[in-house]
Design an enzyme around this catalytic site. Structure first.
Site, PDB file in Angstrom:
ATOM      1  N   ALA A   1       0.857  -1.183   0.000  1.00 57.46           N
ATOM      2  CA  ALA A   1       0.000   0.000   0.000  1.00 57.46           C
ATOM      3  C   ALA A   1       0.887   1.225   0.000  1.00 57.46           C
ATOM      4  O   ALA A   1       2.005   1.216   0.528  1.00 57.46           O
ATOM      5  CB  ALA A   1      -0.925   0.001   1.211  1.00 57.46           C
TER       6      ALA A   1
ATOM      7  N   MET B   1      -0.674   6.057  -3.674  1.00 58.76           N
ATOM      8  CA  MET B   1      -1.630   5.945  -4.768  1.00 58.76           C
ATOM      9  C   MET B   1      -2.764   4.981  -4.470  1.00 58.76           C
ATOM     10  O   MET B   1      -3.811   5.036  -5.098  1.00 58.76           O
ATOM     11  CB  MET B   1      -0.904   5.488  -6.044  1.00 58.76           C
ATOM     12  CG  MET B   1      -0.020   6.549  -6.664  1.00 58.76           C
ATOM     13  SD  MET B   1      -0.953   7.938  -7.322  1.00 58.76           S
ATOM     14  CE  MET B   1      -1.745   7.181  -8.739  1.00 58.76           C
TER      15      MET B   1
ATOM     16  N   ASP C   1      10.659   5.740 -14.012  1.00 55.24           N
ATOM     17  CA  ASP C   1      11.162   5.240 -12.729  1.00 55.24           C
ATOM     18  C   ASP C   1      11.852   3.893 -12.910  1.00 55.24           C
ATOM     19  O   ASP C   1      11.566   2.927 -12.208  1.00 55.24           O
ATOM     20  CB  ASP C   1      10.023   5.123 -11.712  1.00 55.24           C
ATOM     21  CG  ASP C   1      10.525   5.059 -10.267  1.00 55.24           C
ATOM     22  OD1 ASP C   1      11.670   5.494 -10.027  1.00 55.24           O
ATOM     23  OD2 ASP C   1       9.788   4.587  -9.390  1.00 55.24           O
TER      24      ASP C   1
ATOM     25  N   VAL D   1      -2.176  -2.444  -3.508  1.00 57.55           N
ATOM     26  CA  VAL D   1      -1.909  -3.489  -4.492  1.00 57.55           C
ATOM     27  C   VAL D   1      -2.267  -4.832  -3.860  1.00 57.55           C
ATOM     28  O   VAL D   1      -1.803  -5.154  -2.759  1.00 57.55           O
ATOM     29  CB  VAL D   1      -0.440  -3.493  -4.948  1.00 57.55           C
ATOM     30  CG1 VAL D   1      -0.215  -4.571  -6.012  1.00 57.55           C
ATOM     31  CG2 VAL D   1      -0.054  -2.133  -5.500  1.00 57.55           C
TER      32      VAL D   1
END
Length: 736
Positions: free
Chosen positions: A24, A27, A138, A30
């Site tokens: 987590a 954003m 990234d 997951v």
């Protein structure tokens, strides 16, 4: 590692039954999901304010559409997505890892051929990404997963379309310092050339074990990326020139991803022969283990709690919040075939009831990741004592809902030892948080293990900020960055009017942290003071320190700084004393609390240490007096150096942990919840406040830095606290 689902988590998103939490962040969350056909996926649910922004949804849908067009065996594919859902989500194929960062931390740099295979496949992946109209933005070791058949590039969470300049506000730095391009460091738009620069950084890291612009706090990394040349000396000659081109400051001078691929292409043999044996075993183990996952009942909703709108499909939407979920433990295991992205690692850890204490209350454990390294024994003792005091204070509170215990494990100061301690703590489900590691090496090598398990840990004694390369989830550093304290030496000189011609010795045997601090002292003395500096560098494994001191004395200096290890600093003090030098003298901050006063004797009198470590017994605030009294009662002595910061960190962990404990329930708190709270914490400690930046580093306002940085002077054979920099600013005087 993963965490159990929370009661507030959905049980299903579209075709994906959710099994566990993978992580987590800012954003969203997951999840590990599985289709009815058994295919595993990483399902990211967007839960930020942007989810309610139509422009955000439009861009999100566009990027998903573009990402679906990326066709490369070395890019994790998008399986499904929904930009119109109440909370937008994206599902990608699940890859168990390990990440390149983890493999290098565990086994060192890759051999040249393996690194070239890695670079060639990643360049091929970026070629496909750029052809689809995307920029990744990234590319870093943590976003490169290793599989038996080759690497995988993951996480397009910050990717954007090439022609969409509105996705990110101008001037905002997006990416990971140390692995982003100069134009990104300046807050400018990223391009395909920016990804190539990042690929060059990843290749240098894979071949040398270090980022090409060194390590340190994020702002220092950004500065070096823009202004300094990369360190590529340890790379093999066959790859160095190509990587150097990738790292050109001018984006136009960099090769394309396709040109990099052509320059690095190596035949990729069947199986894992492209990797060195230790890494291949690491990959194979994770890729071939059985995955024991619980079967999950359809969500059970308590009577009277149905959705008012009567939506029968509510349990399939990510915004659905069931009142209760039961997990049926499967008797067997799902065996996944080995072979790269289609395989998965074993996800362990049950949400069992915690061990009870004699009083019937559950007992949770605070781990202390300590060390047996003699050089850091005082730091280790301070951390262990601080944890015991903080836990004892909790257990003395009447009416408490649970008890706490302390478990101390000590590593021997090696990479393997640090990882072993972290592995033991993460495997113990009673351990809810960890204070430490104590040493830089352990912080760097164990952080990813704690991060994978979601076990929050805070180090109060380290200040070399490169751990975030490996762990951005649950690793925190409450100590001031080493490099920043170089600036405070200069500020102390300004406040006390002890300026002049500085002689500075940078003794490289003190390690990377000292080298970074030394360069900052030199540059700040020149730029901020406008003063003259005569620097001398002492190479590692030499005995050139005394000669460097004598050379500086001959140059006619007015002030002196020796940034190096204890033995060398003691000899420097003796050289200066024999020469009758009476100007101000500074040592590196890590020597505060060391044996310098006793070892140097009369030659050590008058030396300064500027550090964030406070002598709490010298403070007059109620918080400091209470802490000092409690420490004296328990240990029959005043708090030692670094005790207050370790105590603050332990108390901060325990305070935030208390807010994650389910009220009136005997099930375990979810590990990942503590890390989420710590990322947003604002905690007032004994001498300074604590908050964390984007990379979980200690951060503060300008005044906070000044209030929390202390000057200690050696007087009468011991360190004596003169006050904080703010104290000295309010009452300026010439000392020394």
């Amino acid at each position: 590692m993963s965490e159990p689902l929370l009661p507030s988590d959905p049980s299903r998103i579209a075709a994906f039954r959710l099994l566990r939490r993978l992580g987590a962040g800012g954003m969203g969350v997951v999840y590990l999901g599985r289709t009815d056909a058994g295919k595993l996926a990483a399902v990211k649910v967007i839960q930020t304010d942007g989810a309610g922004d139509d422009d955000f949804r439009t861009r999100f849908a566009r990027e998903v559409d573009l990402a679906r067009r990326v066709e490369s065996p070395w890019v994790v594919p998008v399986l499904d997505a929904d930009a119109e859902a109440r909370e937008p989500w994206l599902a990608t194929e699940f890859v168990p890892g390990p990440a390149l960062a983890e493999a290098v931390a565990a086994h060192g740099p890759l051999p040249a051929r393996a690194a070239r295979v890695l670079g060639g496949r990643l360049a091929e992946a970026l070629t496909s990404v750029h052809a689809a109209g995307l920029v990744h933005r990234d590319v870093k070791p943590g976003n490169v997963l290793l599989a038996l058949d080759g690497p995988r590039l993951i996480d397009f969470g910050v990717a954007r379309a090439l022609d969409d300049t509105a996705l990110t506000a101008s001037g905002v730095v997006v990416g990971t310092p140390g692995f982003l391009a100069p134009e990104q460091a300046r807050g400018e738009d990223a391009t395909a050339a920016s990804d190539v620069f990042a690929l060059g950084c990843v290749l240098a890291y894979a071949m040398t074990g270090r980022p090409p612009f060194g390590t340190g706090e994020p702002h220092a990394l950004l500065y070096r990326t823009v202004h300094d040349e990369p360190e590529l000396d340890r790379m093999d000659a066959g790859s160095r020139s190509l990587v150097a081109r990738c790292l050109a400051k001018d984006p136009q001078a960099r090769p394309t991803a396709e040109e990099v691929r052509a320059g690095l292409t190596e035949d990729l043999p069947d199986g894992a022969d492209w990797l060195p044996d230790p890494v291949a075993r690491m990959v194979a183990l994770r890729s071939s283990e059985s995955l024991a996952l619980p079967g999950i009942e359809p969500t059970a909703v308590d009577a009277g709690s149905e959705h008012a709108d009567g939506d029968k499909g509510a349990q399939d939407a990510p915004s659905s919040r069931p009142a209760r979920r039961r997990l049926l433990l499967a008797g067997g295991a799902l065996l996944l075939a080995a072979g790269g992205a289609a395989t998965a690692a074993a996800l362990t850890g049950r949400d069992d009831e915690p061990e009870g204490s004699d009083g019937g209350r559950p007992t949770y454990v605070l781990g202390v990741h300590s060390t047996t390294d003699p050089a850091t024994a005082p730091l280790a003792r301070a951390c262990e004592r601080a944890a015991h005091l903080a836990v004892a204070e909790h257990n003395a509170a009447p009416g408490r809902a649970y008890d706490l215990a302390v478990r101390v494990l000590r590593d021997p100061g090696t990479v393997a030892g640090g990882r072993d301690v972290a592995g033991t703590f993460t495997a113990d489900r009673d351990v809810v948080a960890v204070l430490g590691p104590v040493t830089e090496l352990a912080m760097r090598t164990a952080a990813n293990i704690y991060g994978d398990a979601g076990l929050t840990h805070v180090s109060s004694t380290t200040g070399q900020q490169d751990y975030f390369v490996l762990s951005r989830r649950s690793s925190f550093q409450s100590g001031t960055p080493h490099s920043a304290l170089g600036s405070w030496i200069v500020l102390h000189a300004i406040m006390t009017k002890q300026t002049g011609r500085l002689g500075a010795v940078l003794d490289r045997s003190g390690g990377t942290a000292i080298q970074e601090q030394g360069s900052l002292v030199v540059s700040q003395w020149r730029q901020t003071l406008g003063g003259e500096v005569v620097p001398r560098v002492v190479a590692e494994e030499t005995d050139d320190g005394p000669a460097a001191v004598r050379a500086l004395l001959a140059a006619g200096i007015d002030a002196f700084a020796y940034l190096g290890p204890l033995d060398a600093t003691v000899r420097a003090a003796q050289e200066l004393a024999e020469a009758g030098f009476a100007g101000p003298r500074w040592m590196q901050h890590q020597l505060y609390g060391s044996q310098f006063p006793s070892r140097a004797g009369a030659a050590g009198e008058g030396w300064y240490a500027v550090t964030s470590a406070v002598d709490a017994a010298a403070l007059t605030t109620k918080r400091a007096r209470d802490f000092t009294a409690a420490w004296r009662r328990r240990y029959r002595a005043a708090p030692e150096p670094h005790a207050a910061e370790a105590y603050d960190s332990a108390r901060m962990l325990l305070t935030e942990f208390a807010r994650t404990v389910p009220a009136g329930a005997r099930r375990r708190p979810v590990r990942g919840a503590l890390g989420e709270r710590m990322a947003k914490v604002s905690y007032q400690g004994i001498a300074r406040g604590y908050a964390f930046g984007n990379f979980h580093e200690y951060t503060s306002s300008g005044r906070g830095w000044s209030d929390g940085t202390f000057v200690h002077e050696v007087r009468d054979g011991r360190f004596r606290q003169l006050g904080s920099l703010s104290d000295l600013e309010r009452a300026p005087k010439t000392t020394g």
